[in-house]
Design an enzyme around this catalytic site. Sequence first.
Site, PDB file in Angstrom:
ATOM      1  N   ARG A  73       0.826  -1.206   0.000  1.00  0.00           N
ATOM      2  CA  ARG A  73       0.000   0.000   0.000  1.00  0.00           C
ATOM      3  C   ARG A  73       0.865   1.263   0.000  1.00  0.00           C
ATOM      4  O   ARG A  73       1.853   1.369   0.702  1.00  0.00           O
ATOM      5  CB  ARG A  73      -0.881  -0.018   1.258  1.00  0.00           C
ATOM      6  CG  ARG A  73      -1.717   1.216   1.440  1.00  0.00           C
ATOM      7  CD  ARG A  73      -2.860   0.955   2.362  1.00  0.00           C
ATOM      8  NE  ARG A  73      -2.450   0.812   3.759  1.00  0.00           N
ATOM      9  CZ  ARG A  73      -3.294   0.533   4.737  1.00  0.00           C
ATOM     10  NH1 ARG A  73      -4.566   0.357   4.480  1.00  0.00           N
ATOM     11  NH2 ARG A  73      -2.870   0.435   5.975  1.00  0.00           N
TER      12      ARG A  73
ATOM     13  N   ARG B  53       3.540   3.650   4.577  1.00  0.00           N
ATOM     14  CA  ARG B  53       3.453   3.881   6.021  1.00  0.00           C
ATOM     15  C   ARG B  53       4.362   2.912   6.760  1.00  0.00           C
ATOM     16  O   ARG B  53       4.420   1.747   6.416  1.00  0.00           O
ATOM     17  CB  ARG B  53       2.014   3.711   6.505  1.00  0.00           C
ATOM     18  CG  ARG B  53       1.263   5.002   6.488  1.00  0.00           C
ATOM     19  CD  ARG B  53       0.174   5.054   7.535  1.00  0.00           C
ATOM     20  NE  ARG B  53      -0.689   3.895   7.501  1.00  0.00           N
ATOM     21  CZ  ARG B  53      -2.017   3.956   7.413  1.00  0.00           C
ATOM     22  NH1 ARG B  53      -2.601   5.116   7.288  1.00  0.00           N
ATOM     23  NH2 ARG B  53      -2.735   2.871   7.435  1.00  0.00           N
TER      24      ARG B  53
END
Length: 213
Positions: free
Chosen positions: A121, A156
């Site tokens: 992601r 992240r």
Amino acid sequence: MNIILMAPPAAGKGTQAKRISNKYHLEHISTGDLLRNLNDEKINELLAEGKFVSDELITEILENHLKSLPREKGFVIDGFPRNKAQAIAYENMLKRLNRELGIVIVLDIDKSVALKRIVHRLICPNCGAVFNDMFPDTKAKEAGICDNCSHKLIKREDDTEETYEKRYQIYLEQTEPVINYFKEKVYHVDSSINADYTFEQIEKIIGGVYDKH
Ligand SMILES: [Zn+2]
């Protein structure tokens, strides 16, 4: 029409909640957003660490929010109830507010698929958009650049296999009892394929339940 949306992390809960609220003109209530809107430093810290606030606090904030909604407005809620204590508190709250529980839709996803979504992601630190190179429908048009605002995308720090394992375990342990608790109100949806397929199944469930009335 009131809907509770439950799903393990990375099953596309936020995306589906938005689509449901748009199509059926429901208020989208994200308890994560309600908490972030408080702009409380301590709460923001907890959220950033992937931790949860107390059952009492989240229940109180949600009740205040529901009170501010017009009586005839239905809603789709995501991120709550997370455990059985919250489920019981929610039922009591609905009684006080004279509102219906409605239905509970659970997005099921294969852990290996969810993991692929998490580990690959990419997010836009500027506008919050989410991308993933592993899936054609979520790929950024230009690699590493946000489609919406052209900002550079980042990964992240906590989007790792290890963190995901932990979150998935917590989901299973805490939310399975909620699913059992709401038993006859619960509908399962396969969320492993893609967002469109997930939404088609949700439309069928909502149509089946609410067209009869
Ligand atoms: Zn962006």
